[in-house]
Design an enzyme around this catalytic site. Structure first.
Site: not given
Ligand code: HPA
Length: 281
Positions: A35, A252, A88, A216, A66, A240, A90
Site C-alpha cells: 500500500s 487508511h 488480498h 493483512m 494499489h 501507524n 479480504y
C-alpha cells in the site's frame, strides 16, 4: 478460477510465457510493493509497464493505493521487476488466486523475492515511519494458499517454514540499510484477514503471541514461495501504531500518508538491495 491442478499450473505457464514474450528474460529478483509503496519504481530507467488487466491470468486488486501494474526496469544495480499492488484475502478472492502473481513470476524465472507491506506497530517501541525486516510470521488468516490438492509440480505437500524469511537475504538487507543510511528494525509480522482493523483487545493478544507488527497481506505469498523453495525477504513499513496504543481511530488515509513520508528511505533501501539481489548467486 479453476482449482484443477493441471489447469491451474497450465495457466501459470501461460502467464509466464506471456511475460517472457512481452518483457524478455526474467530479472533475478522481484519486489511486491505494498500500500502506497509503489512509486519508487518511477525513478528507475528503461521502464516497461504492464497493467495487471493486460496480463492473462493475473488477478486485479480493488484497493485504493494499489494501482495494479507490473514494471520491469533498470536500476543502477541491474534489472529488476516490481509489482505495484496485489490482491488480498479480504477482497474475498480465492487463496489460490492471491498467490498466482508470485507463482507466475517464479515460473517466468524470477529467483528471489522481496515482499513488502504497510503494517501497524504492535511493539510499542516502534514508531510510524520505521521500516522492519520481517524475521518470522504468525499466520492468523484462518486459511492457507496451499490448502486443497497439492501442486506437486511446484512443491511438496508439507513445506518447511523454519526459515520462511531467508536469513541470508536478511543479512544483505541489513548491509544495504547501513549503506543507504536507513534504520531498520526486525520483528515478527502477524497476518490477519481484515478488512476491519483490529480491536485494542486483539492487539494486546497479538503482542502476547509475539507479534511486533500486524497487517493483512504478505503471508500467502511467503507461504507459496516457500513451497516453491524461493528465498524471500519481507519488509514492513510501519505506518501507524496498532489499535488502542494511541487514543486515535484507525484510518487508511493515515497509512497512505505515512508511506508518502517514508517512501524516500524505502526507495533508498530497495535500490541498495537490488545491487545485491542482482549481483549474488
Ligand atoms: N492493522 C492491520 N493492517 C494494517 C495496519 C494495522 O494497524 N496498518 C497497515 N496495515
Amino acid at each position: 478460477m479453476s482449482r484443477d491442478p493441471q489447469q491451474y499450473t497450465e495457466r501459470l505457464e501461460q502467464t509466464a510465457g506471456f511475460l517472457r514474450e512481452r518483457l524478455g528474460a526474467a530479472p533475478p529478483a522481484a519486489m511486491v510493493l505494498g500500500s502506497g509503496l509503489g512509486d519508487f519504481v518511477e525513478g528507475l530507467d528503461n521502464r516497461r509497464t504492464l497493467p495487471y488487466r493486460e496480463i492473462p491470468g493475473f488477478p486485479v486488486s480493488t484497493v485504493v493505493g494499489h494501482s495494479g501494474q507490473l514494471t520491469v526496469a533498470d536500476s543502477p544495480a541491474g534489472p529488476m521487476c516490481a509489482m505495484q499492488g496485489r490482491v488480498h484475502f479480504y477482497e474475498g478472492v480465492d487463496p489460490w488466486e492471491v498467490v498466482v502473481p508470485v507463482r507466475a513470476l517464479a515460473a517466468w524465472g524470477v529467483r528471489r523475492f522481496v515482499i513488502t507491506n504497510a503494517a501497524g506497530a504492535v511493539n510499542t517501541a516502534f514508531a510510524p515511519g520505521d521500516l522492519m525486516l520481517i524475521s518470522d510470521h504468525l499466520n492468523l488468516l484462518g486459511d492457507n494458499p496451499l490448502c486443497g490438492p497439492n501442486l506437486d509440480a511446484l512443491g511438496e505437500r508439507f513445506p518447511d517454514m523454519t526459515t520462511a524469511y531467508d536469513p541470508r537475504l536478511r543479512d544483505l538487507a541489513r548491509a544495504a540499510a547501513l549503506r543507504a543510511g536507513v534504520f531498520c528494525r526486525e520483528g515478527v509480522y502477524a497476518a490477519v484477514r481484515g478488512p476491519s482493523y483490529e480491536t485494542p483487545a486483539e492487539i494486546r493478544m497479538l503482542r502476547r503471541l509475539g507479534a511486533d507488527a500486524v497487517g493483512m497481506s504478505t503471508v500467502p505469498e511467503v507461504i507459496a514461495l516457500n513451497h516453491l523453495r524461493r528465498p524471500v525477504l519481507g519488509i514492513s513499513c510501519i505506518t501507524n501504531m496498532a489499535a488502542g496504543i494511541r487514543e486515535e481511530a484507525m484510518r487508511h488515509e493515515d497509512v497512505l500518508e505515512t508511506t508518502r513520508r517514508v517512501r524516500q528511505d524505502f526507495a533508498s533501501l530497495l535500490l541498495e538491495l537490488t545491487r545485491d539481489l542482482s549481483a549474488e548467486e
